[in-house]
Scaffold this motif. Structure first.
Motif, PDB file in Angstrom:
ATOM      1  N   THR A  63       0.852  -1.175   0.000  1.00  0.00           N
ATOM      2  CA  THR A  63       0.000   0.000   0.000  1.00  0.00           C
ATOM      3  C   THR A  63       0.896   1.236   0.000  1.00  0.00           C
ATOM      4  O   THR A  63       2.050   1.166   0.417  1.00  0.00           O
ATOM      5  N   VAL A  64       0.375   2.321  -0.462  1.00  0.00           N
ATOM      6  CA  VAL A  64       1.110   3.570  -0.434  1.00  0.00           C
ATOM      7  C   VAL A  64       0.432   4.439   0.616  1.00  0.00           C
ATOM      8  O   VAL A  64      -0.748   4.768   0.500  1.00  0.00           O
ATOM      9  N   THR A  65       1.193   4.781   1.643  1.00  0.00           N
ATOM     10  CA  THR A  65       0.651   5.625   2.720  1.00  0.00           C
ATOM     11  C   THR A  65       1.621   6.744   3.026  1.00  0.00           C
ATOM     12  O   THR A  65       2.831   6.612   2.836  1.00  0.00           O
ATOM     13  N   ARG A  66       1.099   7.823   3.499  1.00  0.00           N
ATOM     14  CA  ARG A  66       1.924   8.975   3.881  1.00  0.00           C
ATOM     15  C   ARG A  66       2.467   8.752   5.289  1.00  0.00           C
ATOM     16  O   ARG A  66       1.755   8.265   6.160  1.00  0.00           O
TER      17      ARG A  66
END
Length: 101
Positions: free
Chosen positions: A97-100
């Motif tokens: 997943t791409v998360t900040r």
């Protein structure tokens, strides 16, 4: 920027989840893959007469319209890749997943 429903752009977007899975989540490798594919798509579209590329473009050769037809035939549902939720689900299905931070 190509039109939002461009088949080559959809193909590049669709390749991100696969690339993410193949590289084990190496975001740098994914970005390089996207950049190279985007550059090649622009090269094929913008330089159809490139003599140095003879024989390197598959069955469609230098005919950009034929290339788009082939992509559309092999990927009939290209519009799904322009839906952020579908794309995010495909990325999540790879286990990443791409998360900040």
């Amino acid at each position: 920027m190509p039109p939002i429903d461009n088949p080559e752009l959809a193909l590049v977007l669709a390749g991100v989840p696969d690339s993410l899975a193949q590289t084990g989540g190496d975001l740098y490798a994914v970005i390089i893959n996207v950049a190279v594919n985007a550059w090649m798509a622009g090269h094929i579209h913008g330089e159809d007469g490139c003599i140095g590329c003879d024989g390197s473009r598959g069955p469609a050769g230098h005919d950009w319209e034929a290339r788009i037809r082939i992509i559309t035939e092999t990927q009939p549902n290209i519009t799904k890749w322009f839906d952020r939720d579908v794309w995010t689900a495909a990325v999540n299905d790879t286990g990443f997943t791409v998360t900040r931070r």
